[in-house]
Design an enzyme around this catalytic site. Structure first.
Site, short mmCIF file in Angstrom:
data_model
loop_
_atom_site.label_atom_id
_atom_site.label_comp_id
_atom_site.label_asym_id
_atom_site.label_seq_id
_atom_site.Cartn_x
_atom_site.Cartn_y
_atom_site.Cartn_z
N LYS A 141 0.86 -1.18 0.00
CA LYS A 141 0.00 0.00 0.00
C LYS A 141 0.90 1.23 0.00
O LYS A 141 1.85 1.31 0.79
CB LYS A 141 -0.89 0.01 1.24
N THR A 198 -4.39 -4.90 0.75
CA THR A 198 -3.72 -3.62 0.91
C THR A 198 -4.53 -2.66 1.78
O THR A 198 -3.97 -1.79 2.45
CB THR A 198 -3.42 -2.98 -0.46
N HIS A 201 23.42 27.01 -10.10
CA HIS A 201 24.29 28.10 -10.55
C HIS A 201 23.73 29.49 -10.24
O HIS A 201 22.53 29.74 -10.39
CB HIS A 201 24.53 27.98 -12.06
#
Length: 309
Positions: free
Chosen positions: A16, A63, A266
């Protein structure tokens, strides 16, 4: 574990994903609150091949049951605990409660809620959202064998000087000038593997790994910046990355390996001129164009000789 089926190699797991849970704890007098918000992913390795090949679901842990288990176990934790400890608790449950489950892989992402201060005083129940995330993965086997990894994601660091880049390969494609003066900015992803190899060997303090997470974070930042007065020179992102990883392993003996990803975000010097004005903006280590597209990508890992990473 791979199996041979009809002449093919077959591997399977199920689980899950993205189970979100918030948990609040209160001090004994009820005034001071503690809270976490976790996103939990569970993956079970189990003997349920029959579901795939014979339409037999009798060995499957649903699940939805896994989702409910997250909430039940959060409720059962009566005191604040770390994401690492919670992941191990879930892994222990799934591998011990279900005979057919032999390994549980539990990942927990903790949202960075931080206690606020008002007029210099920590608030009893007020929190604000921070930046970098605390991420945990615990692999728990039925035998009690443990692999525990913690991570920091999105730790943004920047210094405006004490950085350079010189002596690199120059060829017909090279346009980058050498420099001993530039800004250095990055967004660190750091992951480290603990040396604890069994569930029974982890420290019994439920907040131990929270403290270790904060301490690793501080060591990474302190090494990046250097002393408050004067700082420390960085000859490259690669050099700084290595010093940061080395500092973690030197400081914490229960960490066996560390991996760092440090993109070079940068800040490009800005010079502007025109025919009418030769210096609209003349760069003097002061005006930059920040950009992260494209950016340099630097990563490396550092391990003790005996580490299994």
């Amino acid at each position: 574990m791979a199996k041979e089926l009809d002449g093919f190699k077959f591997e399977q797991r199920h689980g899950k994903a993205k189970v979100r849970v918030g948990r609040v704890w209160r001090s004994k007098d009820g005034r001071r609150h503690f809270m976490v918000e976790w996103k939990v992913n569970i993956s079970l390795l189990s003997n349920c091949v029959a579901a795939y090949v014979r339409d037999d679901n009798s060995d499957i842990v649903a699940t939805d049951t896994m989702k409910n288990t997250v909430y039940v176990k959060a409720k059962e934790c009566s005191e604040p605990l770390s994401a690492e400890e919670f992941a191990i608790i879930l892994g222990k449950h799934f591998t011990s409660f279900y005979p057919q489950v032999f390994t549980a892989i539990v990942k927990v992402v903790e949202k960075p809620w931080e206690r606020v201060s008002v007029n210099g005083q920590p608030h009893e129940h007020g929190f604000k959202l921070g930046s970098d995330k605390h991420v945990v993965e615990a692999i728990v086997q039925k035998s009690g064998i443990l692999q525990l990894t913690s991570s920091i994601e999105g730790l943004a660091l920047l210094k405006t000087t004490k950085s350079g880049f010189e002596g690199f390969i120059r060829d017909k494609y090279t346009a980058l000038p050498e420099t001993r003066e530039r800004m250095l900015a990055t967004e660190v992803t750091a992951s480290w593997r603990y040396s604890y190899e069994s569930v029974s060997s982890i420290p019994q303090n439920p907040l131990y790994f929270n403290d270790r997470h904060l301490n690793v974070r501080q060591v990474l930042a302190d090494t990046f910046f250097g002393p408050p007065e004067g700082g420390v020179y960085s000859a490259s992102v690669q050099s700084t990355l290595f010093q940061m990883a080395k500092a973690v392993l030197s400081r914490f003996t229960d960490i066996s390996s560390v991996k760092l990803k440090m993109p070079n975000i940068h800040f490009l010097p800005v010079n502007l001129s025109s025919e009418d004005n030769g210096n609209i903006v003349k760069f003097n280590d002061d005006v930059y164009h920040p950009t992260d597209e494209p950016h340099g990508s630097i990563e490396a890992s550092l391990s003790r000789f005996w580490s299994k990473m």
